[in-house]
Structure formats: structure tokens, C-alpha cells
Design a protein around this motif. Structure first.
Motif, PDB file in Angstrom:
ATOM      1  N   THR A  45      30.032 -80.012 117.353  1.00  0.00           N
ATOM      2  CA  THR A  45      29.490 -79.524 116.250  1.00  0.00           C
ATOM      3  C   THR A  45      28.929 -77.869 116.309  1.00  0.00           C
ATOM      4  O   THR A  45      29.150 -77.167 115.386  1.00  0.00           O
ATOM      5  CB  THR A  45      28.502 -80.496 115.435  1.00  0.00           C
ATOM      6  N   GLN A  87      30.229 -82.795 109.348  1.00  0.00           N
ATOM      7  CA  GLN A  87      30.163 -84.096 109.910  1.00  0.00           C
ATOM      8  C   GLN A  87      29.365 -85.221 109.180  1.00  0.00           C
ATOM      9  O   GLN A  87      29.780 -86.214 108.729  1.00  0.00           O
ATOM     10  CB  GLN A  87      29.377 -84.074 111.225  1.00  0.00           C
ATOM     11  N   ASP A 178      35.013 -81.487 111.084  1.00  0.00           N
ATOM     12  CA  ASP A 178      33.983 -82.265 111.880  1.00  0.00           C
ATOM     13  C   ASP A 178      33.928 -83.562 111.571  1.00  0.00           C
ATOM     14  O   ASP A 178      33.647 -84.163 110.429  1.00  0.00           O
ATOM     15  CB  ASP A 178      32.717 -81.513 111.659  1.00  0.00           C
ATOM     16  N   GLU A 179      34.648 -84.523 112.473  1.00  0.00           N
ATOM     17  CA  GLU A 179      34.979 -85.905 112.245  1.00  0.00           C
ATOM     18  C   GLU A 179      35.263 -86.297 110.811  1.00  0.00           C
ATOM     19  O   GLU A 179      34.410 -86.945 110.363  1.00  0.00           O
ATOM     20  CB  GLU A 179      33.625 -86.541 112.600  1.00  0.00           C
TER      21      GLU A 179
END
Ligand SMILES: Nc1ncnc2c1ncn2[C@@H]1O[C@H](COP(=O)(O)OP(=O)(O)O)[C@@H](O)[C@H]1O
Ligand SMILES: [Mg+2]
Lengths: 261, 355
Positions: A45, A87, A178-179
Motif C-alpha cells: 500500500t 484497500q 489495492d486489494e
């Protein structure tokens, strides 16, 4: 083979005593999906935060399409064509889905405050033009039914999808995810994987994907980078990386064989 | 404004983006406008025309404050200071430099906007409580400056300047009803402008900053620029309202722009509904009229209630009442009167079948 989009050169980023990135270098190209994997706290991240200007690295350089963006503020980097998702979903909770995605058009729109206050004429024409673009994104992501719902009222999986829509609205050349599938069920994951592939194939943009699910990573990424403790420990095509002993030791051991191993 | 929208199907984005998407709503709004423009001014007596005029001027200022606090999420407890800047600018321009009324009106707005830019600078670095303190400081500095700099307030008592009435062409607007029309026109323009801002790029950027400033910045919103813009536009509204106020009163006076007025404006937007234009109208009307009506009612009981000076009794009472209401609304119904209104509407939409 393929146009260079992003060059991260020897980047160091620390928070007080914590070294989040230690001399990371990487390149990302147009029309490829680059996966970044690694254990929690590896600095994935942080890397994205450095690229989009949220944090500025203490050392090293970051180039986007050859332009040095290391010290640029986030809104300038966005205007150059870098978009991301977060995220932990970061939608504008009180705004509708439509307005969230319309906000993604911000840098593409030009109406000044006076034109906005007067509305009829310039601003209205511009709003309608961009609304058409946004409606295409809404169609593509199959979220027509929730257009007018406040983003904060949506279930988590849909929020992630809307966030992808907001990022796409910026018409980025580089998309940082991000994820995007964290916390999703299998169906939702499959949908999301399909959207990501479609985006990459149809729009030809570059994607950097942080993802823990190795199945997804193997399926859709062109290249994989493994981060551990802020360092890049290996890089290659997915099938190369899964058999790399360094990757297995740092991360894949647990990810592939979560029980035992 | 109570409408059933069933069976309405929008075919163009233009129609979907209209202020009132339901035809009946448009008719209702037109009806209200006609009432305010053609009926109300002719049925109210002078005393109640004064009330309406005060509501109108306060509404213009409150709209500006709601843009800043409700839409952009920046706090200000110095709104009356921007009004003071607009008011004194207009007063000086017309009474000393002999400029026409409309130049003073726009000039007051513009000058206040730049003053707002200055006062808004701390918002680039601090939020919430610290920004509140910074704007509070601006309020006191402004009051002090107007009071003590002779060039601004002159030598008169309470820094007061006599202001000639507004003139449009050859028409002097000096009766209560003539002033009503002027104030109504400006209030309508101010309201429509805020509605427009709210539904375009500018308003989305403000709300995005309020909701999640980091994400807004990552999506390309220059938050420094937009925070300062919010302060400027908000102060422009306040400046115009301040100018309107001095023309209305025929007199610029520092007592009109004290900190208590700033608190009153906060009461209007909080009680009315943060981030709601319709709510601001409710809030401005409620906060303006309640103490006036209360005083009226109490005057009837003169001698019966053990209060000698009812006017100052109400003046003090209103702070307790509005203070309490601010707290109540912040805790119980942060969306203000506007939310209560929506609840009533929702009730009638499904009426008579509650399920
Ligand atoms: N804003 C921050 N302040 C302090 N430490 C941080 C901050 N952001 C990240 N870190 C630290 O940097 C390291 C890398 O974190 P992160 O990039 O979030 O890892 P990952 O995304 O790979 O799980 C962690 O040790 C984390 O605690
Ligand atoms: Mg992470």
C-alpha cells in the motif's frame, strides 16, 4: 515490446522509525496487469501511496510517462492519468453512486465556479456530456439499479465495484488497485476479475494489482512482483514466481498452503 | 413539494438532472414563487413585511454559510464578520464615494470574498476546532478594526455610517414593500445559484472534500483551491447580505455584525439542515421569526408575566433557546428541519397505506 508507463527508481519511504519501502525499483507498462504480492506490512500500500503522491518518498524517483512525479501533489498526478482504489473503500459516503463516479470526471471537466452557479448553458452542456460517459461506466459495471443510492448505504462488495467505476471515470492510463477483491465472496471475486480483465483489454490501460488471492493473481496477471519488508525480493511471470524459492519462503509458503506447509 | 413521482420515467439526462424532476414539483415551486412575489407583499402589514425582509436578508447570508459548513465541511464562527466587510464596503462606496447602489452591492460581495480568502487560509492546514478558533479570531479582529479604525467607521457612535436608500434607475426603494421586492429578487438569485452549484462539478468537489478529503485529492480535486473557493463564495454571499442589510436599514452599524449574529447564522444552517438549500430557507425563517413572534406574544401578557423589559428578555431568551436547539439538532437530527420535512413527505407519499 510495450510502452513504458511507470518507472519507480530506488524508492525509500519511512514513517518515523518504520522503513516501509527500502530501495524499491519497478516498471509498469501499458496494457499489462502487474501484480504486487507479499505479506501484510510488506509495503504494498505504501508503494501505491508513493506513486499517487499521497506520501513523498525520502529518496528515489518516480516517473510517469517520463515525467518526474516524485514531488507532485496528488491532484496533479491524477490529472496526468493515474487513478486508484483503496484497500479500505474510500467512497464519498453521503454522495450517490452517480455523483461518486461523476466526481471521477472532475479533472476532465472545465466549468468555472461562475458557470456552475449560472448552470444553464456551458455547465449544463458539460454535465450532460460527462453524464453520458458515466452512464457507460455504470452499464459496464452493471450497477444501473443503484445509481441514485448513497454510496455509504451499499454492501461492501458493491462499494468496491463503485470505487472501480469512480477510478475509471478519470480515464486513467495507469490504474492502481489495492486489494480490490478483499472480503468478497467467490461470485463477486469472479465478477471483479472479469471487470479488471475487460478494462485492461478494451481500454488498454496499465494496471497494478495488489492481491492476496494467488488463484486470481495466477489467472489474470502478466507479471508479478514480490515485496517483503519493504524490499522487492523477486519478479517475473506468474509461473516463474510461484516456483521461486525466495517468494515461497517470504510469502507463498503460507499463501499457497495456508494450513501446515 | 408534496408529490408522488410514480409512473414518471425520465428519457433524457437533461430531464434527470433538472432541479425538480417531477412536473408537479415544478408547479408547486412556481406556485410558491408567485405567492411570494404577487400575494404576500400585498397582504402583509408593515410590521410583518419587516419580518419577511429580515428573513430574506438572513437567508442570503445563511445560504453562504451552509455552502461553507454544510457542503464543503469547513467550520466558521465568523460569518457576521464577512457581512460587516460587505456592509461597510457598500456603505463607504455609496455614502462617501457616491457610487450607485448596485456597485456597492456587488462591491461589498467581492470585497468580502477576498477577505474570506484571507480568513480561509488557515483551513489549508487545520480543520475542525482549530479552524473554528481561527475564524473566531477573525470575527473579533474585524469587530475591533471596524470600531477603531476611524477611516472605516468614522467618528460616529458604534462606527455607524448613514447610507442612502437603494436606487434602481430613478426609483428610490425606501418603503418596506419596495425593499421587499429587492430582497426577494436577490434571495431568489442567491438560492438558485446555490442549487446550481450543488448539482455541478463545483458542488461535488465541495462535498467530496467534506466526506473524504484524501480521496477527493487522489481523484484530482485540488483541495487547497476548493477550500479557499468555498470561503470566497461563502463570504461573497455574506458580503452581499451585509450590503443589503445596510441599504435596508439606511445605516451601517457594528452592532449588526457581532459574534452573536455569527452564532445565529450557525443556528439557521444547523437547525435547517447542513448541506440542504431548502433546509436553509426553513432555518432562516425559523430562527428569524421565532424571537419576533415570541416577543409579540409576550407583549400581550405585559403585566401578567413578571418581566419588565420584554424586548431584552426575549433577546436573552433566544440565545438559550437557539443554543439548546443547536445542541438538540446536532445530537438527534443532524439533517435538521429539512429531514423532518422529508419524513413528513415520505409519510404522505405512501399515505394512506403506511406499508
Ligand atoms: N501512515 C503510516 N504511518 C506509520 N506507519 C505506516 C503508515 N503507513 C504504513 N505504515 C507502515 O509501513 C509498513 C508497510 O505498510 P503497508 O504499506 O500498509 O503494507 P501492506 O500494504 O503491504 O500490508 C507497515 O509496517 C505499516 O505499519
Ligand atoms: Mg495494504
Amino acid at each position: 515490446m510495450n510502452e513504458m508507463l511507470l518507472e519507480v527508481q530506488n524508492v525509500y519511504l519511512s514513517f518515523g522509525g518504520v522503513q516501509a519501502l527500502r530501495g524499491v525499483s519497478l516498471e509498469a507498462r501499458k496494457s499489462e496487469i502487474l501484480a504486487i504480492i507479499g505479506p501484510n506490512g510488506a509495503g504494498k500500500t505504501s508503494l501505491i501511496n508513493a506513486v499517487c503522491g499521497h506520501y513523498h518518498p525520502q529518496r528515489g524517483r518516480i516517473l510517469f510517462k517520463g515525467i518526474d512525479i516524485t514531488r507532485l501533489p496528488p491532484h496533479r498526478i491524477a490529472a496526468l492519468g493515474v487513478a486508484r482504489t483503496f484497500q479500505n473503500v474510500a467512497l464519498f459516503r453521503d454522495m450517490t453512486v452517480l455523483d461518486n463516479i461523476m466526481l471521477g470526471r472532475h479533472v476532465k471537466m472545465k466549468s468555472n465556479p461562475l458557470a456552475c452557479a449560472l448552470y444553464w448553458g456551458l455547465a449544463q452542456r458539460e454535465e450532460i456530456r460527462h453524464r453520458e460517459v458515466v452512464e457507460r461506466i455504470i452499464d459496464f459495471l452493471e450497477i444501473e439499479h443503484i445509481r441514485k443510492v448513497p454510496a455509504g448505504a451499499l454492501p461492501y462488495g458493491l462499494q468496491k465495484r463503485v470505487e472501480l467505476g469512480r477510478a475509471l471515470a478519470l480515464e486513467p492510463e495507469l490504474l492502481l488497485l489495492d486489494e480490490p477483491m478483499a472480503g468478497m465472496n467467490l461470485d463477486e471475486k469472479e465478477d471483479m476479475a472479469r471487470f479488471i480483465l475487460d478494462v485492461q483489454e478494451e481500454l488498454g490501460i496499465g494496471i497494478i494489482l495488489i492481491e492476496h488471492d494467488m488463484g486470481v493473481v495466477m489467472d489474470i496477471s502478466d507479471r508479478v512482483i514480490v515485496l517483503d519488508l519493504g524490499e522487492k525480493i523477486c519478479e517475473g511471470r506468474p509461473e516463474e514466481v510461484v516456483s521461486d524459492p525466495r517468494a515461497i519462503k517470504a510469502y507463498l509458503g503460507e499463501a499457497i498452503a495456508p494450513k501446515g506447509g | 413539494m408534496i408529490n408522488r413521482e410514480c409512473g414518471i420515467f425520465k428519457t433524457t439526462y437533461q430531464a434527470d438532472m433538472a432541479l425538480y424532476t417531477v412536473p408537479l414539483a415544478r408547479i408547486t415551486v412556481a406556485g410558491f414563487l408567485a405567492f411570494f412575489a404577487l400575494i404576500l407583499p400585498f397582504i402583509l402589514d408593515v410590521k410583518h413585511l419587516v419580518w419577511a425582509n429580515l428573513v430574506g436578508i438572513n437567508l442570503v447570508a445563511a445560504l453562504g454559510l451552509n455552502l461553507l459548513v454544510g457542503f464543503a465541511g469547513q467550520i466558521s464562527v465568523g460569518h457576521a464578520a464577512f457581512m460587516a466587510v460587505g456592509g461597510y464596503t457598500a456603505a463607504i462606496m455609496t455614502s462617501r464615494a457616491d457610487m450607485p447602489f448596485w456597485v456597492g452591492l456587488v462591491g461589498g460581495g467581492v470585497f468580502a470574498a477576498f477577505y474570506g480568502l484571507l480568513v480561509g487560509l488557515p483551513s489549508v492546514r487545520v480543520k475542525g476546532f482549530y479552524l473554528a478558533i481561527a475564524t473566531l479570531a477573525a470575527q473579533f479582529i474585524t469587530e475591533w478594526t471596524v470600531n477603531h479604525v476611524r477611516w472605516i467607521g468614522g467618528k460616529g457612535f458604534q462606527a455607524s455610517i448613514i447610507v442612502p436608500p437603494a436606487k434602481l434607475g430613478g426609483l428610490v426603494l425606501d418603503t418596506e414593500r419596495e425593499k421587499y421586492f429587492l430582497i426577494l429578487a436577490i434571495a431568489i438569485v442567491a438560492t438558485v445559484a446555490l442549487l446550481n452549484i450543488a448539482r455541478t462539478r463545483l458542488g461535488r468537489a465541495f462535498v467530496a472534500i467534506r466526506d473524504r478529503d484524501i480521496a477527493a485529492e487522489i481523484m484530482g480535486v485540488d483541495i487547497v483551491r476548493y477550500k479557499l473557493l468555498a470561503f470566497m463564495i461563502s463570504s461573497f454571499y455574506a458580503g452581499v447580505a451585509g450590503a443589503l442589510w445596510v441599504y435596508y436599514l439606511g445605516n451601517a452599524n457594528i452592532e449588526s455584525f457581532r459574534i452573536v449574529e455569527s452564532i445565529n447564522f450557525l443556528a439557521m444552517v444547523i437547525i435547517g439542515g447542513l448541506g440542504s438549500v431548502l433546509g436553509t430557507i426553513f432555518g432562516a425563517a425559523f430562527v428569524t421569526i421565532l424571537p419576533l413572534a415570541l416577543e409579540d406574544i409576550l407583549q400581550n401578557f405585559k403585566g401578567v408575566i413578571p418581566v419588565s423589559d420584554i424586548h431584552s428578555f426575549v433577546a436573552h431568551l433566544r440565545f438559550a433557546v437557539f443554543g439548546g436547539l443547536i445542541m438538540l439538532f446536532l445530537m438527534v437530527e443532524p439533517e435538521g428541519l429539512n429531514r423532518l420535512w422529508r419524513n413528513i413527505k415520505d409519510y404522505f407519499r405512501v399515505w394512506p397505506f403506511p406499508y
